[in-house]
Write an enzyme that holds these catalytic residues in place. Structure first.
Site, PDB file in Angstrom:
ATOM      1  N   THR A 131       3.755   0.090   3.821  1.00 11.21           N
ATOM      2  CA  THR A 131       2.667  -0.679   3.955  1.00 11.21           C
ATOM      3  C   THR A 131       2.283  -1.535   3.951  1.00 11.21           C
ATOM      4  O   THR A 131       3.097  -3.255   3.939  1.00 11.21           O
ATOM      5  CB  THR A 131       1.548  -0.149   2.445  1.00 11.21           C
ATOM      6  OG1 THR A 131       0.186  -0.486   2.442  1.00 11.21           O
ATOM      7  CG2 THR A 131       1.839  -0.840   1.364  1.00 11.21           C
ATOM      8  N   ASP A 132       1.073  -1.815   4.768  1.00 12.36           N
ATOM      9  CA  ASP A 132       0.134  -2.774   5.887  1.00 12.36           C
ATOM     10  C   ASP A 132      -0.423  -3.745   4.126  1.00 12.36           C
ATOM     11  O   ASP A 132      -0.647  -5.226   4.277  1.00 12.36           O
ATOM     12  CB  ASP A 132      -0.091  -2.902   6.842  1.00 12.36           C
ATOM     13  CG  ASP A 132      -1.879  -2.334   6.821  1.00 12.36           C
ATOM     14  OD1 ASP A 132      -2.087  -1.052   4.786  1.00 12.36           O
ATOM     15  OD2 ASP A 132      -2.142  -1.566   7.441  1.00 12.36           O
ATOM     16  N   GLU A 133      -1.093  -2.984   3.316  1.00 16.29           N
ATOM     17  CA  GLU A 133      -1.371  -3.974   2.024  1.00 16.29           C
ATOM     18  C   GLU A 133      -0.909  -4.562   1.695  1.00 16.29           C
ATOM     19  O   GLU A 133      -1.125  -5.409   0.523  1.00 16.29           O
ATOM     20  CB  GLU A 133      -1.746  -2.085   1.410  1.00 16.29           C
ATOM     21  CG  GLU A 133      -3.132  -1.812   1.865  1.00 16.29           C
ATOM     22  CD  GLU A 133      -3.512  -0.519   0.890  1.00 16.29           C
ATOM     23  OE1 GLU A 133      -3.544  -0.782   0.023  1.00 16.29           O
ATOM     24  OE2 GLU A 133      -4.519   0.062   1.508  1.00 16.29           O
ATOM     25  N   TYR A 156      -1.513  -0.921  -6.544  1.00 12.15           N
ATOM     26  CA  TYR A 156      -1.141  -0.114  -5.649  1.00 12.15           C
ATOM     27  C   TYR A 156      -0.055  -1.045  -4.570  1.00 12.15           C
ATOM     28  O   TYR A 156       0.792  -1.217  -4.540  1.00 12.15           O
ATOM     29  CB  TYR A 156      -1.662   0.900  -4.919  1.00 12.15           C
ATOM     30  CG  TYR A 156      -0.749   1.172  -3.566  1.00 12.15           C
ATOM     31  CD1 TYR A 156       0.166   2.241  -3.896  1.00 12.15           C
ATOM     32  CD2 TYR A 156      -0.697   0.590  -2.120  1.00 12.15           C
ATOM     33  CE1 TYR A 156       0.787   2.474  -2.498  1.00 12.15           C
ATOM     34  CE2 TYR A 156      -0.680   1.225  -0.972  1.00 12.15           C
ATOM     35  CZ  TYR A 156       0.106   1.560  -1.131  1.00 12.15           C
ATOM     36  OH  TYR A 156       0.644   2.305  -0.008  1.00 12.15           O
TER      37      TYR A 156
HETATM   38  P1  NAD Z   1       1.418  11.060  -0.835  1.00  9.62           P
HETATM   39  O1  NAD Z   1       0.773  10.978  -1.979  1.00  9.62           O
HETATM   40  O2  NAD Z   1       0.316  12.272  -0.130  1.00  9.62           O
HETATM   41  O3  NAD Z   1       3.007  11.455  -0.745  1.00  9.62           O
HETATM   42  C1  NAD Z   1       3.475  11.035  -2.257  1.00  9.62           C
HETATM   43  C2  NAD Z   1       4.902  12.320  -2.651  1.00  9.62           C
HETATM   44  O4  NAD Z   1       5.376  11.741  -3.383  1.00  9.62           O
HETATM   45  C3  NAD Z   1       3.788  13.241  -2.696  1.00  9.62           C
HETATM   46  O5  NAD Z   1       4.573  14.608  -2.776  1.00  9.62           O
HETATM   47  C4  NAD Z   1       4.630  12.949  -4.544  1.00  9.62           C
HETATM   48  O6  NAD Z   1       4.786  14.170  -4.687  1.00  9.62           O
HETATM   49  C5  NAD Z   1       5.478  12.278  -4.697  1.00  9.62           C
HETATM   50  N1  NAD Z   1       6.000  11.489  -5.537  1.00  9.62           N
HETATM   51  C6  NAD Z   1       5.451  11.234  -6.738  1.00  9.62           C
HETATM   52  N2  NAD Z   1       5.578  10.439  -7.401  1.00  9.62           N
HETATM   53  C7  NAD Z   1       7.061  10.637  -7.317  1.00  9.62           C
HETATM   54  C8  NAD Z   1       8.140  10.315  -8.809  1.00  9.62           C
HETATM   55  N3  NAD Z   1       7.854   9.765  -9.652  1.00  9.62           N
HETATM   56  N4  NAD Z   1       9.111  11.165  -7.995  1.00  9.62           N
HETATM   57  C9  NAD Z   1       8.896  11.764  -7.032  1.00  9.62           C
HETATM   58  N5  NAD Z   1       8.578  11.914  -5.859  1.00  9.62           N
HETATM   59  C10 NAD Z   1       7.181  11.571  -6.595  1.00  9.62           C
HETATM   60  O7  NAD Z   1       1.788   9.489   0.068  1.00  9.62           O
HETATM   61  P2  NAD Z   1       1.510   9.208   1.781  1.00  9.62           P
HETATM   62  O8  NAD Z   1      -0.102   8.935   2.079  1.00  9.62           O
HETATM   63  O9  NAD Z   1       2.242  10.024   2.194  1.00  9.62           O
HETATM   64  O10 NAD Z   1       2.322   7.905   1.480  1.00  9.62           O
HETATM   65  C11 NAD Z   1       3.865   7.815   1.798  1.00  9.62           C
HETATM   66  C12 NAD Z   1       4.325   6.727   1.624  1.00  9.62           C
HETATM   67  O11 NAD Z   1       3.994   5.881   2.722  1.00  9.62           O
HETATM   68  C13 NAD Z   1       3.795   6.169   0.491  1.00  9.62           C
HETATM   69  O12 NAD Z   1       5.356   5.093   0.247  1.00  9.62           O
HETATM   70  C14 NAD Z   1       2.651   4.895   1.011  1.00  9.62           C
HETATM   71  O13 NAD Z   1       2.696   3.574   0.518  1.00  9.62           O
HETATM   72  C15 NAD Z   1       3.434   4.631   2.322  1.00  9.62           C
HETATM   73  N6  NAD Z   1       2.076   4.482   3.336  1.00  9.62           N
HETATM   74  C16 NAD Z   1       1.475   5.074   3.257  1.00  9.62           C
HETATM   75  C17 NAD Z   1       0.367   5.147   4.423  1.00  9.62           C
HETATM   76  C18 NAD Z   1      -1.224   5.688   4.185  1.00  9.62           C
HETATM   77  O14 NAD Z   1      -2.229   5.450   4.947  1.00  9.62           O
HETATM   78  N7  NAD Z   1      -1.247   6.848   3.805  1.00  9.62           N
HETATM   79  C19 NAD Z   1       0.356   4.135   5.622  1.00  9.62           C
HETATM   80  C20 NAD Z   1       1.881   3.163   4.981  1.00  9.62           C
HETATM   81  C21 NAD Z   1       2.266   3.652   4.196  1.00  9.62           C
HETATM   82  O1  DAU Z   2      -3.126   0.136   4.518  1.00  8.28           O
HETATM   83  C1  DAU Z   2      -2.896   1.485   4.494  1.00  8.28           C
HETATM   84  C2  DAU Z   2      -2.913   1.985   3.154  1.00  8.28           C
HETATM   85  O2  DAU Z   2      -3.745   3.094   3.184  1.00  8.28           O
HETATM   86  C3  DAU Z   2      -2.086   3.017   2.210  1.00  8.28           C
HETATM   87  O3  DAU Z   2      -0.756   1.804   1.930  1.00  8.28           O
HETATM   88  C4  DAU Z   2      -2.146   3.534   1.140  1.00  8.28           C
HETATM   89  O4  DAU Z   2      -1.474   4.274   0.262  1.00  8.28           O
HETATM   90  C5  DAU Z   2      -3.823   4.525   1.355  1.00  8.28           C
HETATM   91  O5  DAU Z   2      -4.020   5.144   1.176  1.00  8.28           O
HETATM   92  C6  DAU Z   2      -5.411   3.248   2.291  1.00  8.28           C
HETATM   93  O6  DAU Z   2      -5.478   2.582   1.164  1.00  8.28           O
HETATM   94  P1  DAU Z   2      -7.221   2.132   1.652  1.00  8.28           P
HETATM   95  O7  DAU Z   2      -7.462   1.897   0.300  1.00  8.28           O
HETATM   96  O8  DAU Z   2      -7.339   2.025   2.961  1.00  8.28           O
HETATM   97  O9  DAU Z   2      -7.748   3.929   1.929  1.00  8.28           O
HETATM   98  P2  DAU Z   2      -8.284   4.594   1.719  1.00  8.28           P
HETATM   99  O10 DAU Z   2      -8.568   6.180   2.699  1.00  8.28           O
HETATM  100  O11 DAU Z   2      -8.599   4.833  -0.012  1.00  8.28           O
HETATM  101  O12 DAU Z   2      -9.788   4.056   2.222  1.00  8.28           O
HETATM  102  C7  DAU Z   2     -10.289   3.873   2.910  1.00  8.28           C
HETATM  103  C8  DAU Z   2     -11.299   2.323   3.799  1.00  8.28           C
HETATM  104  O13 DAU Z   2     -12.087   3.773   3.257  1.00  8.28           O
HETATM  105  C9  DAU Z   2     -11.247   1.623   2.215  1.00  8.28           C
HETATM  106  O14 DAU Z   2     -11.761   0.714   2.949  1.00  8.28           O
HETATM  107  C10 DAU Z   2     -11.850   2.323   0.962  1.00  8.28           C
HETATM  108  C11 DAU Z   2     -13.294   2.710   1.638  1.00  8.28           C
HETATM  109  N1  DAU Z   2     -13.351   4.233   1.111  1.00  8.28           N
HETATM  110  C12 DAU Z   2     -12.547   5.033   0.346  1.00  8.28           C
HETATM  111  C13 DAU Z   2     -12.498   6.283  -0.534  1.00  8.28           C
HETATM  112  C14 DAU Z   2     -11.991   6.555  -1.071  1.00  8.28           C
HETATM  113  C15 DAU Z   2     -15.100   4.460   0.118  1.00  8.28           C
HETATM  114  O15 DAU Z   2     -15.639   3.541   1.352  1.00  8.28           O
HETATM  115  N2  DAU Z   2     -15.396   5.670  -0.236  1.00  8.28           N
HETATM  116  C16 DAU Z   2     -13.952   6.751  -0.549  1.00  8.28           C
HETATM  117  O16 DAU Z   2     -14.355   6.932  -1.450  1.00  8.28           O
END
Ligand code: NAD
Ligand code: DAU
Length: 351
Positions: A131-133, A156
């Site tokens: 992630t970019d975080e 996280y």
């Molecule tokens: P998600 O939470 O939707 O899915 C995670 C998956 O991992 C689920 O299917 C869960 O069952 C599985 N999992 C969790 N713990 C596990 C374990 N101990 N063993 C096996 N499986 C397990 O997540 P996502 O949003 O699809 O993100 C996927 C990946 O991409 C993550 O590594 C996240 O850090 C990264 N990522 C997400 C975003 C985003 O915006 N969602 C952005 C950048 C990177």
């Molecule tokens: O940048 C990549 C990341 O983006 C991924 O690595 C993470 O897995 C993914 O969850 C996401 O993280 P964020 O924290 O940016 O996403 P989230 O959707 O939780 O929140 C987006 C923005 O909205 C953030 O500034 C917090 C705000 N927010 C979020 C929730 C859930 C609110 O204001 N209210 C809310 O209820």
């Protein structure tokens, strides 16, 4: 590589990656390993479950013994590692769960991969999806590049940063043939409704408050999930060993502007009078350690691998909202039980 392991393929991004690989690479066998936590759902990949080149394995990456035996049995040649605990708010409540899965789980996969292939890494690859975080937060100006120093602010992002470091260290120490990507915020179908966009779509449908953290002026760089899956495919097949690539949407939005846009599209789709959904906006207590702004410089992956997003935000949001409106059964099925408990606790809902 004929045998490819994708971890976390029942989650949001993983399901799109698994679907793409199963459909586009019929000559390869795709193994989807997932523990099916609250975020994993086999419904997300139901359309490909009977394909001959697909196998689902229910397993927990924190179980080293099970992971080792699976590597010995199936001899996975390529790994795309997406399984993780992924929600920042949950990491604030239970940081250790993130260390276990994101750090220890990644270590178990790295160790299993190394011990299987250490004598010959030719044509083998371990791809860590991150992630970019990990870069922390930006001020009003600038972009994250691949050389921005790591500075994670949430449990996280600290756990993801630790896993990135281990991947890189295994590359230096044991010669692990790895690639690593750091991506910005994804959105799209199958997004779990604890994250901003799907949570707010669900709440608008159900006329529930839209809890905006702090002043709503936090900024994220949004990318349609299928464009992320395309980038992952490219990096897996064409990326250079030991390289990191940043992936982003060139698409920055302050949360409050994004929420207002969502409200106005949803009013039209639901046949509600303009301005109806905006009335649901409720400013709530801020997220602790809330990163102000993320924005990615994706020039490297663009220049070296020719990737850029293909879907505009307008198109992506429209497709996402339409998907949620026509898949309300999916939404209802994932918002019962554990989700309700989480929701009530996170948003102080007492009645
Ligand atoms: P998600 O939470 O939707 O899915 C995670 C998956 O991992 C689920 O299917 C869960 O069952 C599985 N999992 C969790 N713990 C596990 C374990 N101990 N063993 C096996 N499986 C397990 O997540 P996502 O949003 O699809 O993100 C996927 C990946 O991409 C993550 O590594 C996240 O850090 C990264 N990522 C997400 C975003 C985003 O915006 N969602 C952005 C950048 C990177
Ligand atoms: O940048 C990549 C990341 O983006 C991924 O690595 C993470 O897995 C993914 O969850 C996401 O993280 P964020 O924290 O940016 O996403 P989230 O959707 O939780 O929140 C987006 C923005 O909205 C953030 O500034 C917090 C705000 N927010 C979020 C929730 C859930 C609110 O204001 N209210 C809310 O209820």
């Amino acid at each position: 590589m004929k045998k490819i392991l994708i971890t976390g393929g029942a989650g949001f991004i993983g399901s799109h990656v698994v679907r793409r690989f199963v459909k586009n690479y019929p000559d390869k066998h795709i193994y989807n390993l997932d523990a099916l936590t609250y975020a994993g759902n086999l419904e997300n990949i139901k359309d490909i479950e009977n394909e001959p080149n697909y196998t689902f394995i229910k397993a927990d990456i924190t179980d080293a013994e099970h992971i080792n035996s699976l590597f010995e049995e199936h001899r996975f040649e390529g790994v795309l590692h997406l399984a993780a605990e992924s929600h920042v708010d949950r990491s604030i409540k239970d940081p250790l769960a993130f260390v276990k899965t994101n750090v220890m789980g990644t270590m178990n996969l790295l160790n299993a991969f190394i011990s299987l292939w250490k004598d010959n890494f030719t044509d083998r690859r371990f791809y860590h999806i991150s992630t970019d975080e990990v870069y922390g937060t930006l001020g009003a100006e600038g972009l994250f590049t691949e050389t921005t120093p790591y500075n994670p602010n949430s449990p996280y992002s600290a756990s993801k940063a630790a896993s990135d470091h281990f991947v890189r260290a295994y590359g230096e120490t044991y010669g692990l043939p790895y690639v690593l990507t750091n991506c910005s915020n994804n959105y799209g179908p199958y997004h779990f409704p604890e994250k901003l966009i799907p949570l707010f779509i669900n709440n608008i449908i159900n006329n529930k408050p839209l809890p905006v953290y702090g002043d709503g002026k936090y900024t994220r760089d949004w990318l349609f999930v299928e464009d992320h899956a395309v980038a992952i495919d490219l990096v897996f097949h064409k990326g250079k060993n030991h390289e990191t690539y940043n992936i982003g949407g060139f698409n920055e939005w302050q949360n409050i502007d994004l929420v207002k846009l969502l409200c106005s599209i949803m009013d039209k789709k639901l046949g509600r009078e303009a301005g109806t959904s905006e009335k649901l906006i409720t400013y709530v207590k801020d997220r602790p350690g809330h990163d102000l702004r993320y924005a990615i410089d994706a020039a490297k992956i663009n220049k070296e691998l020719g990737w850029k997003p293909s879907v505009t935000f307008e198109q992506g949001l429209e497709r996402t909202i339409d998907w949620f409106l026509s898949n309300q059964e999916w939404l209802n099925s994932v918002t019962t039980g554990e989700y309700q408990k989480y929701y009530n606790n996170q948003y102080d809902v007492t009645k």
